[in-house]
Design a protein around this motif. Structure first.
Motif, PDB file in Angstrom:
ATOM      1  N   VAL A 140     -44.203  61.850 -74.937  1.00 31.64           N
ATOM      2  CA  VAL A 140     -44.348  61.156 -73.808  1.00 31.64           C
ATOM      3  C   VAL A 140     -44.003  62.394 -72.781  1.00 31.64           C
ATOM      4  O   VAL A 140     -42.662  62.774 -73.067  1.00 31.64           O
ATOM      5  CB  VAL A 140     -43.652  60.041 -73.454  1.00 31.64           C
ATOM      6  CG1 VAL A 140     -43.544  59.893 -71.947  1.00 31.64           C
ATOM      7  CG2 VAL A 140     -44.182  58.807 -74.210  1.00 31.64           C
ATOM      8  N   VAL A 141     -44.499  62.819 -71.819  1.00 26.31           N
ATOM      9  CA  VAL A 141     -44.170  63.747 -70.865  1.00 26.31           C
ATOM     10  C   VAL A 141     -43.341  63.557 -69.531  1.00 26.31           C
ATOM     11  O   VAL A 141     -42.759  64.353 -69.110  1.00 26.31           O
ATOM     12  CB  VAL A 141     -45.323  64.961 -70.899  1.00 26.31           C
ATOM     13  CG1 VAL A 141     -45.511  65.668 -72.003  1.00 26.31           C
ATOM     14  CG2 VAL A 141     -46.315  64.444 -70.110  1.00 26.31           C
TER      15      VAL A 141
ATOM     16  N   CYS B  51     -40.088  77.886 -72.372  1.00 27.50           N
ATOM     17  CA  CYS B  51     -40.898  76.883 -72.762  1.00 27.50           C
ATOM     18  C   CYS B  51     -41.512  77.298 -74.059  1.00 27.50           C
ATOM     19  O   CYS B  51     -41.873  76.261 -74.718  1.00 27.50           O
ATOM     20  CB  CYS B  51     -42.103  76.769 -71.664  1.00 27.50           C
ATOM     21  SG  CYS B  51     -41.422  76.808 -70.168  1.00 27.50           S
ATOM     22  N   ARG B  52     -41.482  78.461 -74.477  1.00 27.78           N
ATOM     23  CA  ARG B  52     -42.163  78.698 -76.022  1.00 27.78           C
ATOM     24  C   ARG B  52     -41.039  78.680 -76.819  1.00 27.78           C
ATOM     25  O   ARG B  52     -41.488  78.631 -78.213  1.00 27.78           O
ATOM     26  CB  ARG B  52     -42.786  80.202 -75.810  1.00 27.78           C
ATOM     27  CG  ARG B  52     -44.189  80.371 -75.211  1.00 27.78           C
ATOM     28  CD  ARG B  52     -44.628  81.691 -75.257  1.00 27.78           C
ATOM     29  NE  ARG B  52     -43.969  82.476 -74.228  1.00 27.78           N
ATOM     30  CZ  ARG B  52     -44.607  82.628 -72.884  1.00 27.78           C
ATOM     31  NH1 ARG B  52     -45.819  81.735 -72.466  1.00 27.78           N
ATOM     32  NH2 ARG B  52     -43.971  83.232 -71.865  1.00 27.78           N
ATOM     33  N   ALA B  53     -39.834  78.677 -76.530  1.00 24.70           N
ATOM     34  CA  ALA B  53     -38.711  78.674 -77.593  1.00 24.70           C
ATOM     35  C   ALA B  53     -38.104  77.397 -77.778  1.00 24.70           C
ATOM     36  O   ALA B  53     -37.989  76.980 -79.003  1.00 24.70           O
ATOM     37  CB  ALA B  53     -37.624  79.562 -77.166  1.00 24.70           C
ATOM     38  N   GLU B  54     -38.065  76.597 -76.731  1.00 23.71           N
ATOM     39  CA  GLU B  54     -37.396  75.157 -76.911  1.00 23.71           C
ATOM     40  C   GLU B  54     -38.353  74.168 -76.486  1.00 23.71           C
ATOM     41  O   GLU B  54     -38.770  74.211 -75.172  1.00 23.71           O
ATOM     42  CB  GLU B  54     -36.108  75.312 -76.143  1.00 23.71           C
ATOM     43  CG  GLU B  54     -34.855  75.712 -76.647  1.00 23.71           C
ATOM     44  CD  GLU B  54     -33.730  75.504 -75.846  1.00 23.71           C
ATOM     45  OE1 GLU B  54     -33.684  74.576 -74.961  1.00 23.71           O
ATOM     46  OE2 GLU B  54     -33.220  76.825 -76.052  1.00 23.71           O
ATOM     47  N   LYS B  55     -38.400  73.018 -77.123  1.00 25.91           N
ATOM     48  CA  LYS B  55     -39.015  71.672 -76.605  1.00 25.91           C
ATOM     49  C   LYS B  55     -38.177  71.068 -75.593  1.00 25.91           C
ATOM     50  O   LYS B  55     -37.049  70.803 -75.714  1.00 25.91           O
ATOM     51  CB  LYS B  55     -39.329  70.981 -77.774  1.00 25.91           C
ATOM     52  CG  LYS B  55     -40.114  69.922 -77.549  1.00 25.91           C
ATOM     53  CD  LYS B  55     -40.616  68.943 -78.860  1.00 25.91           C
ATOM     54  CE  LYS B  55     -41.218  67.715 -78.328  1.00 25.91           C
ATOM     55  NZ  LYS B  55     -41.915  66.958 -79.443  1.00 25.91           N
ATOM     56  N   PRO B  56     -38.645  70.712 -74.354  1.00 24.13           N
ATOM     57  CA  PRO B  56     -37.875  70.153 -73.432  1.00 24.13           C
ATOM     58  C   PRO B  56     -37.774  68.700 -73.811  1.00 24.13           C
ATOM     59  O   PRO B  56     -38.698  67.993 -74.411  1.00 24.13           O
ATOM     60  CB  PRO B  56     -38.693  70.265 -72.237  1.00 24.13           C
ATOM     61  CG  PRO B  56     -40.118  70.496 -72.647  1.00 24.13           C
ATOM     62  CD  PRO B  56     -40.276  71.106 -73.924  1.00 24.13           C
ATOM     63  N   GLY B  57     -36.665  67.947 -73.693  1.00 23.88           N
ATOM     64  CA  GLY B  57     -36.280  66.708 -73.905  1.00 23.88           C
ATOM     65  C   GLY B  57     -36.852  65.996 -72.558  1.00 23.88           C
ATOM     66  O   GLY B  57     -37.047  66.382 -71.486  1.00 23.88           O
TER      67      GLY B  57
ATOM     68  N   ASN C 167     -35.268  69.775 -66.251  1.00 21.33           N
ATOM     69  CA  ASN C 167     -34.367  69.130 -67.138  1.00 21.33           C
ATOM     70  C   ASN C 167     -32.875  69.294 -66.361  1.00 21.33           C
ATOM     71  O   ASN C 167     -32.585  69.799 -65.452  1.00 21.33           O
ATOM     72  CB  ASN C 167     -34.119  69.693 -68.535  1.00 21.33           C
ATOM     73  CG  ASN C 167     -33.815  71.147 -68.546  1.00 21.33           C
ATOM     74  OD1 ASN C 167     -32.891  71.599 -67.645  1.00 21.33           O
ATOM     75  ND2 ASN C 167     -33.976  72.087 -69.650  1.00 21.33           N
ATOM     76  N   ARG C 168     -31.644  68.651 -67.092  1.00 21.59           N
ATOM     77  CA  ARG C 168     -30.592  68.310 -66.407  1.00 21.59           C
ATOM     78  C   ARG C 168     -30.050  69.658 -65.974  1.00 21.59           C
ATOM     79  O   ARG C 168     -29.024  69.673 -65.030  1.00 21.59           O
ATOM     80  CB  ARG C 168     -29.702  67.286 -67.077  1.00 21.59           C
ATOM     81  CG  ARG C 168     -29.212  67.875 -68.389  1.00 21.59           C
ATOM     82  CD  ARG C 168     -28.298  66.886 -68.835  1.00 21.59           C
ATOM     83  NE  ARG C 168     -27.890  67.133 -70.234  1.00 21.59           N
ATOM     84  CZ  ARG C 168     -27.084  66.633 -71.071  1.00 21.59           C
ATOM     85  NH1 ARG C 168     -26.549  65.429 -70.516  1.00 21.59           N
ATOM     86  NH2 ARG C 168     -26.739  66.779 -72.283  1.00 21.59           N
ATOM     87  N   PHE C 169     -30.156  70.620 -66.557  1.00 21.23           N
ATOM     88  CA  PHE C 169     -29.709  72.076 -66.153  1.00 21.23           C
ATOM     89  C   PHE C 169     -30.438  72.667 -65.013  1.00 21.23           C
ATOM     90  O   PHE C 169     -29.776  73.568 -64.205  1.00 21.23           O
ATOM     91  CB  PHE C 169     -29.561  72.930 -67.487  1.00 21.23           C
ATOM     92  CG  PHE C 169     -28.885  72.232 -68.638  1.00 21.23           C
ATOM     93  CD1 PHE C 169     -27.554  71.944 -68.745  1.00 21.23           C
ATOM     94  CD2 PHE C 169     -29.534  71.903 -69.770  1.00 21.23           C
ATOM     95  CE1 PHE C 169     -27.028  71.283 -69.694  1.00 21.23           C
ATOM     96  CE2 PHE C 169     -29.021  71.238 -70.931  1.00 21.23           C
ATOM     97  CZ  PHE C 169     -27.635  71.090 -70.689  1.00 21.23           C
TER      98      PHE C 169
END
Ligand SMILES: Nc1ncnc2c1ncn2[C@@H]1O[C@H](COP(=O)(O)OP(=O)(O)O)[C@@H](O)[C@H]1O
Ligand code: SF4
Ligand SMILES: [Mg+2]
Length: 327
Positions: free
Chosen positions: A231-232, A297-303, A319-321
């Protein structure tokens, strides 16, 4: 708008991986949490193959999740089986794209509609005619259709019979999986209007699964956009047109010739192909099609973060940051 007391089904962190061979797994649905509320419609939208049906099959108990749990009125029913599973299915009915295919060609409409009641021993033989007529009226078909066969009806009429059959057991939740996809646009609208009218009268929770965001945004209280099993974005149906933030939702919106046919709108096409679900990249699943892709975006999957009340998005931009009001 979504009261805790009205919560019927709570699907928590549902994941489904299919083992295709010894070392190959396909994750059709990845950590999806969605809720179904009384008198509310949840729309689940995304391209073909993104995991919509897999999620729904797990949520209604047709398939076991690899991980995650399903609560029905707060009770964990993930492990239900046998009679318990059969009884819980009474409350959650599904309608598929072409119910005609599911109907036995030699069964009359009245038998099709009343079959769930017969299976649960809730009807006597001599009550079938009157019950079928009552249910046909509920879906605005003439009572005389009770004596017809499914192949004697149009696609829209068959879909109404499918809805009548789903209503027979007076379920709390009705899940519609691509039920309008094979119908003409004008017939689609009448089926949606019928569902909304039934919801108003019976306070049913509706899950409406479709690849057609333009259609779903017209009536869903909440929309979950899925991409490659994830779910995005989750937001109110009313606000999709103005508040969608995730680049995939925006791309879907921009590729819609919407109802008002705004030809001044730029049509953004997604040039890259959707990756194979067997080969989902690390990091953000949407990275190869995203015009805003950054290194992270290539390194970490966004929550999936709440970016404002009742609005969640899984994107590093929000994201929250990193969330910026001006974005
Ligand atoms: N039983 C299965 N075995 C292996 N792969 C499956 C199975 N069911 C679905 N898939 C795969 O899971 C992905 C999601 O499928 P599905 O949930 O049907 O998507 P959607 O309903 O959004 O079109 C697809 O890549 C599909 O090929
Ligand atoms: S996380 Fe990055 S690649 Fe993914 S949608 Fe957001 S900006 Fe695009
Ligand atoms: Mg499907």
């Amino acid at each position: 708008m979504f009261e805790p007391d009205d919560l019927i089904i709570e699907a928590r962190h549902l994941t489904k991986s299919y083992q295709l061979s010894r070392h190959r797994f396909l994750t059709a649905c990845d950590d999806v949490s969605l809720n179904f509320y009384k008198n509310r419609t949840l729309g689940i939208v995304g391209e073909s193959g993104c995991g919509k049906s897999t999620f729904i099959r797990m949520a209604v108990g047709l398939e076991k999740p690899t991980s995650g749990e399903i609560l029905f009125h707060g009770k964990n029913i993930t492990e239900r089986k046998g009679e318990e599973l059969r009884l819980s299915r009474r409350n959650i009915q599904m309608i598929f794209q072409d119910p005609g295919e599911a109907f036995h060609p030699r069964m009359k409409v009245k038998e099709i509609i009343c079959e769930p009641l017969i299976n649960f021993n809730l009807i006597k033989k001599n009550e079938i005619d009157s019950k079928a007529r009552e249910l046909l009226e509920m879906v605005e078909l003439p009572g005389s259709f009770a004596e017809r066969y499914a192949h004697d009806m149009s696609g829209g009429q068959r879909q109404r019979v499918g809805i009548a059959r789903a209503l027979a057991l007076e379920p709390e939740v009705i899940i519609c999986d691509e039920i309008t996809s094979a119908l003409d646009v004008s017939v689609q609208q009448t089926i949606v209007e019928l569902l909304l009218d039934l919801q108003k009268r019976k306070q049913i929770s509706i899950g409406f699964i479709s690849h057609d965001l333009a259609l779903v945004q017209q009536f869903a209280h909440q929309i979950a956009v899925m991409y490659l099993g994830n779910v995005v974005e989750i937001l109110s149906g009313k606000e999709v047109g103005t508040k969608a933030r995730h680049p995939y939702t925006q791309a879907l919106l921009n590729s819609i010739f919407d109802l008002n046919m705004d030809f001044s709108k730029e049509i953004v096409s997604m040039e890259s192909e959707i990756p194979s679900p067997l080969n989902i990249p690390d990091g953000c699943p949407f990275q190869n099609r995203c015009i805003h892709c950054m290194d992270i975006c290539r390194a970490e999957k966004p929550g999936l973060w709440e970016i404002e009340p009742d609005h969640l998005a899984a994107c590093h931009q929000f994201n929250r940051f990193n969330y910026r009001e001006d974005k």
